[in-house]
Motif scaffolding. Structure first.
Motif, mmCIF file in Angstrom:
data_model
loop_
_atom_site.group_PDB
_atom_site.id
_atom_site.type_symbol
_atom_site.label_atom_id
_atom_site.label_comp_id
_atom_site.label_asym_id
_atom_site.label_seq_id
_atom_site.Cartn_x
_atom_site.Cartn_y
_atom_site.Cartn_z
ATOM 1 N N ASP A 42 3.133 -19.831 -8.201
ATOM 2 C CA ASP A 42 3.374 -18.380 -8.188
ATOM 3 C C ASP A 42 4.152 -17.972 -6.937
ATOM 4 O O ASP A 42 5.078 -17.158 -6.991
ATOM 5 C CB ASP A 42 2.034 -17.648 -8.256
ATOM 6 N N ASN A 43 3.773 -18.568 -5.797
ATOM 7 C CA ASN A 43 4.474 -18.246 -4.544
ATOM 8 C C ASN A 43 5.926 -18.703 -4.588
ATOM 9 O O ASN A 43 6.828 -18.004 -4.130
ATOM 10 C CB ASN A 43 3.764 -18.902 -3.366
ATOM 11 N N GLU A 44 6.140 -19.913 -5.167
ATOM 12 C CA GLU A 44 7.501 -20.431 -5.245
ATOM 13 C C GLU A 44 8.356 -19.596 -6.187
ATOM 14 O O GLU A 44 9.541 -19.335 -5.913
ATOM 15 C CB GLU A 44 7.483 -21.883 -5.693
ATOM 16 N N ILE A 45 7.765 -19.152 -7.297
ATOM 17 C CA ILE A 45 8.511 -18.307 -8.239
ATOM 18 C C ILE A 45 8.874 -16.973 -7.584
ATOM 19 O O ILE A 45 9.997 -16.476 -7.696
ATOM 20 C CB ILE A 45 7.692 -18.075 -9.526
ATOM 21 N N SER A 46 7.906 -16.382 -6.845
ATOM 22 C CA SER A 46 8.161 -15.098 -6.160
ATOM 23 C C SER A 46 9.264 -15.239 -5.120
ATOM 24 O O SER A 46 10.144 -14.380 -4.996
ATOM 25 C CB SER A 46 6.881 -14.587 -5.492
ATOM 26 N N ALA A 47 9.222 -16.373 -4.369
ATOM 27 C CA ALA A 47 10.245 -16.596 -3.353
ATOM 28 C C ALA A 47 11.606 -16.798 -3.996
ATOM 29 O O ALA A 47 12.629 -16.302 -3.502
ATOM 30 C CB ALA A 47 9.871 -17.798 -2.490
ATOM 31 N N ALA A 48 11.609 -17.526 -5.097
ATOM 32 C CA ALA A 48 12.874 -17.771 -5.794
ATOM 33 C C ALA A 48 13.450 -16.477 -6.344
ATOM 34 O O ALA A 48 14.652 -16.215 -6.245
ATOM 35 C CB ALA A 48 12.650 -18.786 -6.916
ATOM 36 N N LEU A 49 12.603 -15.627 -6.922
ATOM 37 C CA LEU A 49 13.068 -14.346 -7.462
ATOM 38 C C LEU A 49 13.603 -13.443 -6.353
ATOM 39 O O LEU A 49 14.591 -12.728 -6.533
ATOM 40 C CB LEU A 49 11.932 -13.652 -8.215
ATOM 41 N N ALA A 50 12.926 -13.478 -5.173
ATOM 42 C CA ALA A 50 13.404 -12.673 -4.035
ATOM 43 C C ALA A 50 14.782 -13.135 -3.584
ATOM 44 O O ALA A 50 15.659 -12.326 -3.254
ATOM 45 C CB ALA A 50 12.404 -12.755 -2.883
ATOM 46 N N THR A 51 14.973 -14.468 -3.584
ATOM 47 C CA THR A 51 16.274 -15.012 -3.205
ATOM 48 C C THR A 51 17.337 -14.595 -4.214
ATOM 49 O O THR A 51 18.464 -14.236 -3.838
ATOM 50 C CB THR A 51 16.203 -16.540 -3.123
ATOM 51 N N ILE A 52 16.976 -14.605 -5.505
ATOM 52 C CA ILE A 52 17.922 -14.208 -6.555
ATOM 53 C C ILE A 52 18.316 -12.741 -6.379
ATOM 54 O O ILE A 52 19.494 -12.377 -6.453
ATOM 55 C CB ILE A 52 17.315 -14.456 -7.946
ATOM 56 N N ARG A 53 17.312 -11.891 -6.120
ATOM 57 C CA ARG A 53 17.620 -10.452 -5.944
ATOM 58 C C ARG A 53 18.504 -10.235 -4.724
ATOM 59 O O ARG A 53 19.428 -9.411 -4.737
ATOM 60 C CB ARG A 53 16.312 -9.665 -5.789
#
Length: 562
Positions: A42-53
């Motif tokens: 979950d943390n990795e997905i959140s970090a990845a989504l933040a990077t995408i945004r």
């Protein structure tokens, strides 16, 4: 996982999406899956989504500004509060602004310890602007002031607003320096009663800010009994000194002269002395020479001995010297509202290098009486003597008469008046009856009789009649009295205040004929006005060498600057 440390941060968007999809497949196929693994995913997905945004935001127009342009935005924001707000627009802006350490170099200690810590971290090694301000009666805590101790060598500008001297002494005890970069020091000492402080200030035993050897600007606003004497300060490289003494306690001028004598590099001196002045202990022959001062501005509230303080200072290189006396409505106008002849000629001698060639007298009686006497030398040095008197109602005319008389006397007291080549008079007043007009005529006659030959006489925004009466070939009722006045090459009448066009044109025509009959005609006559008869210019030509008439409406803004 923080988006800033996510392992996929360096990947392209397609590589990031592929890696994330593969990680999801791997996790889903492995069994059994634990809660920790789910949390990590979950943390990795959140970090990845933040990077995408964040990467998606880089395509917006506002984030495609070049770094050197984007970093200039905070400079144009009006307050530090706005800079804080701008840093929260997005991560890109925040990173950019935080790299500019000088944007965070202004510290107001009264805003609290956390605030000061944050800004000191952001400012890094930048030069600091520090305001040790009070918040009402609340002092700045010792713990907050102590945060500056490792950074005193970075302070460029240090100000104390609405403090008692005990607060400043406490700051010095905690932060003794050194202050090698200190350029501007400001003390705005509050009236102690407003701070709930009682008792008399105990002077410090040592000199203050002695390590600020490069100080250039010193602003000291004080009340004598509640601050240390100027003898506790020595700034050998001082360039600008702005000094205000508030009323209620006598001020000893000796300490001011001693301080100025230790400031040989001074270039600008501004003093506003609202207290009574004591000259005790000053030898009559003492003169402090300030060889580099270009601009001096002295305002005094008390007549005696307000003007005398200027005679103890000599500025041979000065370009502008302004001496102002402000009187309240409860002050009786006396013969001392202008300097005595000895003081006046001493002031001119000590602040000029060349002969005075131009004299301007400006008198305004609208609302309250203001009078300015301006002398300009051949090398463009200006000495300006100003008087401001508050009046009410019926007192206005009486004060006006007395001020005009005293101003005339002061002009006549100048022992080289005959060398003046250009004279300008601006006399802005409400409509006057016969008695004031006669008074103006008498004073104008005294003035003009004492002048030498003039290159130019300018009458600006005046009623021309009282100023021209004594130029006529004979005086009404006194035909035996000759009209002995200096030759005038050029007469300029600008925006006359007249009751009617007919009265004004008759006055000017009579003046031109009279000068011509005496054999001293005007070489040139210039009239600037809003509207006069079409034949006016032609009627003047037989009596004047050159006539110019300019149709010109009065510009109120320019009039205010005159």
């Amino acid at each position: 996982m923080d988006a800033r440390t996510y392992p996929g941060r360096g990947l392209s968007l397609l590589q990031l999406a592929f890696s994330l999809n593969e990680e999801l497949k791997r996790t889903a196929s492995s069994s059994p899956i634990t809660l920790d693994q789910v949390s990590q995913l979950d943390n990795e997905i959140s970090a990845a989504l933040a990077t995408i945004r964040e990467r998606r935001n880089t395509f917006s127009h506002i984030n495609r500004l070049p770094f050197d342009i984007l970093s200039l935005i905070p400079i144009h924001l009006p307050s530090q509060k706005d800079r804080f707000r701008a840093s929260f627009v997005c991560r890109h802006w925040r990173r950019t602004f935080l790299q500019r350490a000088e944007l965070w170099s202004e510290l107001v200690l009264s805003k609290g310890e956390d605030y000061v810590k944050t800004l000191l971290e952001r400012a890094k090694g930048s030069q600091l602007v520090v305001n040790v301000g009070r918040s009402g009666h609340q002092k700045v805590p010792t713990s907050t002031m102590s945060l500056l101790s490792p950074h005193t060598n970075q302070i460029r500008d240090l100000g104390f607003a609405h403090h008692g001297w005990a607060d400043i002494q406490a700051f010095m005890d905690i932060n003794p320096g050194p202050f090698p970069l200190l350029d501007t020091l400001t003390f705005d000492l509050a009236i102690q009663g407003r701070l709930g402080i009682s008792g008399v200030m105990v002077p410090p035993s040592t000199r203050l800010f002695s390590t600020a050897v490069n100080l250039k600007n010193f602003c000291f606003y004080t009340t004598p009994a509640w601050a240390p004497p100027l003898s506790h300060f020595v700034f050998p490289n001082l360039v600008v000194f702005d000094f205000t003494v508030r009323p209620w306690e006598p001020f000893c001028a000796l300490q001011l002269l001693d301080f100025l004598e230790t400031s040989p590099m001074l270039q600008r001196l501004k003093m506003n002395i609202m207290a009574s002045i004591s000259l005790h202990g000053i030898p009559q022959e003492r003169v402090v020479v300030l060889p580099n001062v270009k601009d001096i501005d002295v305002t005094v509230t008390y007549i005696d001995p307000g003007y005398e303080i200027a005679t103890y200072i000599s500025c041979p290189s000065v370009a502008s010297m302004v001496l102002t006396l402000k009187e309240g409505s409860d002050t009786m106008i006396s013969e001392g509202i202008f300097p005595t002849p000895d003081l006046w000629n001493t002031i001119i001698r000590q602040y000029t290098r060349s002969p005075v060639e131009e004299l301007t007298l400006s008198l305004n009686t609208i609302d309250f009486v203001t009078c300015t006497l301006n002398l300009r030398t051949s090398d463009a040095t200006v000495i300006e003597l100003c008087l401001v008197v508050k009046t009410y109602g019926e007192d206005n005319n009486e004060v006006h008469h007395e001020v005009f008389t005293e101003a005339t006397n002061t002009i006549l007291d100048y022992h080289q008046l005959a060398n003046v080549k250009r004279v300008s008079i601006c006399h802005n007043y409400d409509c006057l009856d016969t008695t004031p007009t006669t008074h103006i005529s008498n004073e104008a006659g005294r003035l003009f009789k004492s002048l030498g030959p003039l290159d130019e006489l300018t009458i600006y925004r005046c009623d021309a009649q009282p100023y021209s009466r004594f130029f006529l070939s004979t005086l009404e009722g006194h035909p035996e009295e000759p009209a002995v006045f200096p030759p005038i090459k050029k007469l300029t009448i600008s925006h006359p205040m007249c009751q009617s066009d007919e009265a004004f044109t008759a006055t000017v025509l009579g003046l031109a004929r009279s000068r011509n009959a005496l054999g001293v005609p005007f070489e040139s006559l210039l009239v600037r006005a809003g509207g006069l008869p079409a034949e006016f210019e032609a009627e003047l030509r037989p009596w004047v060498g050159n006539v110019e008439y300019c149709y010109e409406e009065l510009d109120e803004e320019l009039d205010d600057e005159y």
